[in-house]
Design an enzyme around this catalytic site. Sequence first.
Site, mmCIF file in Angstrom:
data_model
loop_
_atom_site.group_PDB
_atom_site.id
_atom_site.type_symbol
_atom_site.label_atom_id
_atom_site.label_comp_id
_atom_site.label_asym_id
_atom_site.label_seq_id
_atom_site.Cartn_x
_atom_site.Cartn_y
_atom_site.Cartn_z
ATOM 1 N N TRP A 102 -0.300 3.768 12.888
ATOM 2 C CA TRP A 102 -0.193 3.861 11.431
ATOM 3 C C TRP A 102 -0.959 5.084 10.999
ATOM 4 O O TRP A 102 -2.145 5.115 11.192
ATOM 5 C CB TRP A 102 -0.756 2.609 10.753
ATOM 6 C CG TRP A 102 -0.378 2.553 9.313
ATOM 7 C CD1 TRP A 102 -1.188 2.814 8.241
ATOM 8 C CD2 TRP A 102 0.910 2.220 8.785
ATOM 9 N NE1 TRP A 102 -0.482 2.661 7.075
ATOM 10 C CE2 TRP A 102 0.803 2.312 7.388
ATOM 11 C CE3 TRP A 102 2.146 1.897 9.362
ATOM 12 C CZ2 TRP A 102 1.892 2.064 6.547
ATOM 13 C CZ3 TRP A 102 3.215 1.652 8.531
ATOM 14 C CH2 TRP A 102 3.076 1.726 7.134
ATOM 15 N N ASN A 121 -0.583 -5.815 13.541
ATOM 16 C CA ASN A 121 -1.239 -4.721 12.828
ATOM 17 C C ASN A 121 -2.741 -4.945 12.952
ATOM 18 O O ASN A 121 -3.255 -5.946 12.442
ATOM 19 C CB ASN A 121 -0.867 -4.740 11.334
ATOM 20 C CG ASN A 121 0.568 -4.307 11.086
ATOM 21 O OD1 ASN A 121 1.263 -3.897 12.004
ATOM 22 N ND2 ASN A 121 1.005 -4.388 9.838
ATOM 23 N N LYS A 146 -3.912 7.917 6.761
ATOM 24 C CA LYS A 146 -3.886 7.535 8.175
ATOM 25 C C LYS A 146 -2.832 8.305 8.963
ATOM 26 O O LYS A 146 -2.599 8.029 10.138
ATOM 27 C CB LYS A 146 -3.676 6.028 8.324
ATOM 28 C CG LYS A 146 -4.854 5.216 7.790
ATOM 29 C CD LYS A 146 -4.810 3.778 8.210
ATOM 30 C CE LYS A 146 -5.921 2.979 7.535
ATOM 31 N NZ LYS A 146 -5.746 2.844 6.066
ATOM 32 N N ASN A 195 6.453 -7.852 6.684
ATOM 33 C CA ASN A 195 5.215 -7.201 7.103
ATOM 34 C C ASN A 195 4.019 -7.953 6.547
ATOM 35 O O ASN A 195 3.896 -8.114 5.330
ATOM 36 C CB ASN A 195 5.175 -5.757 6.598
ATOM 37 C CG ASN A 195 3.913 -5.043 7.049
ATOM 38 O OD1 ASN A 195 3.769 -4.705 8.229
ATOM 39 N ND2 ASN A 195 2.977 -4.823 6.128
ATOM 40 N N GLU A 196 3.159 -8.425 7.448
ATOM 41 C CA GLU A 196 1.880 -9.044 7.098
ATOM 42 C C GLU A 196 1.977 -10.155 6.067
ATOM 43 O O GLU A 196 1.217 -10.179 5.098
ATOM 44 C CB GLU A 196 0.881 -7.976 6.643
ATOM 45 C CG GLU A 196 0.577 -6.951 7.722
ATOM 46 C CD GLU A 196 -0.623 -6.060 7.380
ATOM 47 O OE1 GLU A 196 -1.005 -6.003 6.198
ATOM 48 O OE2 GLU A 196 -1.160 -5.430 8.304
ATOM 49 N N TYR A 230 -6.745 -3.234 12.849
ATOM 50 C CA TYR A 230 -7.579 -2.099 12.428
ATOM 51 C C TYR A 230 -8.997 -2.205 12.956
ATOM 52 O O TYR A 230 -9.952 -2.017 12.225
ATOM 53 C CB TYR A 230 -7.509 -1.971 10.901
ATOM 54 C CG TYR A 230 -6.170 -1.403 10.480
ATOM 55 C CD1 TYR A 230 -5.930 -0.037 10.542
ATOM 56 C CD2 TYR A 230 -5.128 -2.236 10.096
ATOM 57 C CE1 TYR A 230 -4.694 0.491 10.212
ATOM 58 C CE2 TYR A 230 -3.877 -1.716 9.775
ATOM 59 C CZ TYR A 230 -3.672 -0.354 9.842
ATOM 60 O OH TYR A 230 -2.448 0.182 9.525
ATOM 61 N N TYR A 237 -11.008 -1.139 9.391
ATOM 62 C CA TYR A 237 -11.426 -2.171 8.428
ATOM 63 C C TYR A 237 -12.416 -3.143 9.070
ATOM 64 O O TYR A 237 -13.176 -3.811 8.367
ATOM 65 C CB TYR A 237 -10.211 -2.939 7.892
ATOM 66 C CG TYR A 237 -9.259 -2.074 7.091
ATOM 67 C CD1 TYR A 237 -9.690 -1.381 5.966
ATOM 68 C CD2 TYR A 237 -7.923 -1.940 7.462
ATOM 69 C CE1 TYR A 237 -8.824 -0.574 5.233
ATOM 70 C CE2 TYR A 237 -7.053 -1.142 6.740
ATOM 71 C CZ TYR A 237 -7.504 -0.459 5.632
ATOM 72 O OH TYR A 237 -6.649 0.341 4.922
ATOM 73 N N ASP A 285 0.813 -1.207 0.000
ATOM 74 C CA ASP A 285 0.000 0.000 0.000
ATOM 75 C C ASP A 285 0.854 1.268 0.000
ATOM 76 O O ASP A 285 0.646 2.152 0.811
ATOM 77 C CB ASP A 285 -0.898 -0.051 1.257
ATOM 78 C CG ASP A 285 -1.852 1.118 1.360
ATOM 79 O OD1 ASP A 285 -2.348 1.567 0.317
ATOM 80 O OD2 ASP A 285 -2.099 1.584 2.502
ATOM 81 N N GLU A 304 0.727 -1.495 14.098
ATOM 82 C CA GLU A 304 -0.158 -0.625 13.316
ATOM 83 C C GLU A 304 -1.541 -0.613 13.940
ATOM 84 O O GLU A 304 -2.073 -1.661 14.315
ATOM 85 C CB GLU A 304 -0.294 -1.085 11.851
ATOM 86 C CG GLU A 304 0.959 -0.923 11.032
ATOM 87 C CD GLU A 304 0.778 -1.304 9.558
ATOM 88 O OE1 GLU A 304 -0.371 -1.273 9.060
ATOM 89 O OE2 GLU A 304 1.792 -1.633 8.925
#
Length: 594
Positions: free
Chosen positions: A551, A468, A570, A414-415, A470, A474, A163, A506
């Site tokens: 984040w 991370n 963000k 990451n992720e 949200y 999300y 992203d 995040e």
Amino acid sequence: MLAPRDTATRERKSLDGLWRFALDAAGRGRDQRWWMRELEGAREIPVPASYNDVYASAEVHDHVGDVWYQTVARIPERWRGQRIVLRFGAATHSAVVWVGERQVVEHEGGYTPFEADITDLVEPGDEVRITAVVSNVLTWHTIPPGYVVETPGGARRQQVFHDFFNYAGLHRTVWLYTTPTSFVEDVTVTTGLDGSAGTVRFEVATGGGEVEVAGVLRDAAGHEVARATGTAGELAVEDVRPWRPGEGYLYDLTVELRADGRAPVDTYSLPVGIRTVRVDGPRFLINDEPFHFRGFGKHEDAAVRGKAHDNVFMIHDFSLMEWLGANSFRTSHYPYAEEVLEYADRHGIVVIDETAAVGINSGLAAGAFGAEPHTTFSADTINEVTQEAHRRAVRELIARDKNHPCVVLWSIANEPESVTPESRAYFEPLAAETRRLDPTRPIGFVNVMLSTPDVDVLTDLFDVVMLNRYYGWYVNPGDLASAEAALDAEISSWVAAYDKPILFTEYGADTYPGVHDWVPAPWSEEYQAELLAMSHRVFDRYDAVVGEHIWNFADFATAPGVMRVDGNKKGVFTRERRPKSAAYVLRRRWHAGS
Ligand code: GCB
């Protein structure tokens, strides 16, 4: 790999400035050997800079493939008899470099340095032409991965699984530097603390012939503290002044090479912070004291210059973090410029250092980034060739950053996908390799939403849990009460499953600056502030939560898409670094906590 420095025996010369630049839309340059002559039809380009936003040109902005950079440099006459090295701080994502007509180096990986000994190809006193072809193409076998598609409209497009905008070019300083012919090739420093006694162990690799090696440690006032001879040595420091968060006290280690006991043939100095780092159950300890991470996931990102290192933004960003009371950040999602780590060393800012392995996850790629549905790990997608590139990325990160006291934790991805046997098979050797390369620092990977402890298969390989999450964005958008319950429940499940520190790497909400609402609604400044306050309320219920990295520090550029309004919003700061309302929430919390 050592950073180039001026020392008593070494000189460096920056090649930053305006270079010649040519787009190679048809991809002909390599066949037509463009390095053999002055680039035709070239325009001027600043180095360092991403090339994408410099010109008012959609063709350059959206280019996929090769671009060519060229400059002419004069080799100082006084460099005769020295070893001469050409070093690129970063070429995103891959490059081949020629000096005159000769290829001297190629490199893959957009955020780590590479260099070539060019002594035999240049004549001191003369000028030399330096040409680099830089490609921004990402494939299934690069870190980060991606693939190129032909659109129905006839364009080539780079599909990424991450992203942030795929900025490319020469993002960091290009150096020419000298060393003597017998030279310090590498230094590895590790430090220890026992009450008021400190130790600095060094290991030196040399090139170019038989020499004696000595390490001399001086304090910040320049007083000699300890000295040892040999390619490996241990220096004892009485009444040590440790490096600690908030106070970047640095000693200076000078490595001297001598032939026949005479004046040093080479000297190399590097700053050394004496500190320890370890994980003990759910505690993250720096100098055996619990450390709580307060800060951000960041990006190297700014208008026009893109991902170029920029001292103005660097100092400004650090100043804004200090204003908020932040004490740390993560180099999401790639290794940052060496200058950034050097600054953090000097100022006692704690760093989680991350490889560029972002996007190893078909679930996210197909969902958020519009990629074709695919299996993450397969012969045709991410496979053992990618894994080898990932191993190189870990190796190059540690080789470059191992001596920075600010770096307390390696983040190797990451992720990534982390719930399948294939993900375990892929990551197990990488985790082992990271430990082998640096037994002194904890390691981790950043866990993606929905990879909860009941389904995750990677966490036991690592020292910390980096999440991370949200909730409120999300998941449960606009419903902070439900978000709070879900976040709390998830933390409980991690605490029950693992006796490890938990860091929130995040959390946050897109926030369009200037949007206000009396009922905090997503995209408003009030909502971002409330989401952060809600998250902090939950984190504070758990001793095992030892970190909060929001984040993001600032808004940043992404590929266009229906989920993004002029980039990712963000940021607690706008892309121009103006504070949104949430900044004041953080300032109150973080200053009260320090
Ligand atoms: C994530 C990614 C980050 C994105 C962020 C977002 O989980 O790690 O790169 O920018 O979410 O805003 O969606």
